[in-house]
Scaffold this motif. Structure first.
Motif, PDB file in Angstrom:
ATOM      1  N   GLU A 276      -4.265   7.065   3.515  1.00 37.65           N
ATOM      2  CA  GLU A 276      -3.749   7.034   2.148  1.00 37.65           C
ATOM      3  C   GLU A 276      -3.036   5.719   1.855  1.00 37.65           C
ATOM      4  O   GLU A 276      -3.107   5.210   0.731  1.00 37.65           O
ATOM      5  N   ARG A 277      -2.356   5.164   2.843  1.00 34.64           N
ATOM      6  CA  ARG A 277      -1.652   3.902   2.653  1.00 34.64           C
ATOM      7  C   ARG A 277      -2.635   2.742   2.486  1.00 34.64           C
ATOM      8  O   ARG A 277      -2.458   1.882   1.630  1.00 34.64           O
ATOM      9  N   LEU A 278      -3.663   2.696   3.319  1.00 37.52           N
ATOM     10  CA  LEU A 278      -4.620   1.580   3.278  1.00 37.52           C
ATOM     11  C   LEU A 278      -5.675   1.748   2.187  1.00 37.52           C
ATOM     12  O   LEU A 278      -6.168   0.760   1.648  1.00 37.52           O
ATOM     13  N   GLU A 279      -6.073   2.976   1.915  1.00 37.91           N
ATOM     14  CA  GLU A 279      -7.149   3.286   0.970  1.00 37.91           C
ATOM     15  C   GLU A 279      -8.404   2.445   1.233  1.00 37.91           C
ATOM     16  O   GLU A 279      -8.868   1.705   0.367  1.00 37.91           O
ATOM     17  N   PRO A 280      -8.981   2.564   2.435  1.00 33.38           N
ATOM     18  CA  PRO A 280     -10.181   1.768   2.737  1.00 33.38           C
ATOM     19  C   PRO A 280     -11.395   2.257   1.953  1.00 33.38           C
ATOM     20  O   PRO A 280     -11.473   3.424   1.584  1.00 33.38           O
ATOM     21  N   LYS A 281     -12.308   1.354   1.713  1.00 36.12           N
ATOM     22  CA  LYS A 281     -13.560   1.665   1.015  1.00 36.12           C
ATOM     23  C   LYS A 281     -14.733   1.168   1.867  1.00 36.12           C
ATOM     24  O   LYS A 281     -15.387   0.188   1.536  1.00 36.12           O
TER      25      LYS A 281
END
Length: 172
Positions: A42-47
């Motif tokens: 949730e902190r990084l929100e990678p895609k």
């Protein structure tokens, strides 16, 4: 038709322990289904790329993370989701960034020294030509002042010539 199911959480935890990095299972739409450290996700929100193997670097609060994803195949050879790991790679990646900076600085320094060396070489190479031009300019100023060439002006050209004799130029 028989459908089998298994708890992905326990498999993901053991995979995470083996990889020594948090692991996540992502559905084909890009949403995390289950993960071993959801707060990091949730902190990084990678895609990550959903249909192919991928690797990218992400930054969070001066920490560098390596995010890698591998597609998970289903029984019909389609993509069921993506298995993603997020590894704290601050140490190796910061050393790599330091090496990049040092290499860039060394390259720029080399180019600067090369340009300076070329400038000094060309300056010393053209010094005799500059002296000859200065002598000819002085001769031209003397001719304008008196209206006719003087033998002294010819001697000044002969003395400025590098070899000490000016050959056919002084005989004229």
């Amino acid at each position: 038709m028989v459908t089998l199911g298994s708890d992905a959480g326990s498999l993901l935890e053991s995979f995470s322990e083996a990889m020594e990095a948090p692991a996540y299972l992502v559905n084909p739409r890009g949403r995390m289904v289950v993960g071993s450290a959801p707060e990091l996700w949730e902190r990084l929100e990678p895609k990550p790329a959903l249909r192919s193997t991928s690797m990218e670097t992400m930054e969070d609060d001066e920490r560098l993370y390596s995010v890698s994803g591998v597609p998970v195949q289903d029984l019909s050879e389609g993509t069921a989701g993506l298995l993603v790991t997020i590894r704290d790679a601050t140490g190796p990646l910061s050393r790599l960034q330091t090496i990049d900076r040092v290499t860039l600085a060394a390259g720029l320094g080399f180019l600067l020294l090369t340009a300076l060396g070329l400038h000094l070489y060309l300056r010393s190479s053209f010094r005799p030509l500059e002296r000859a031009i200065d002598t000819l300019n002085a001769l031209g100023r003397q001719e304008q002042q008196s209206g006719s060439p003087r033998p002294a002006a010819t001697r000044s050209i002969a003395s400025a010539w590098p070899s000490g004799s000016c050959g056919a130029v002084c005989r004229a």
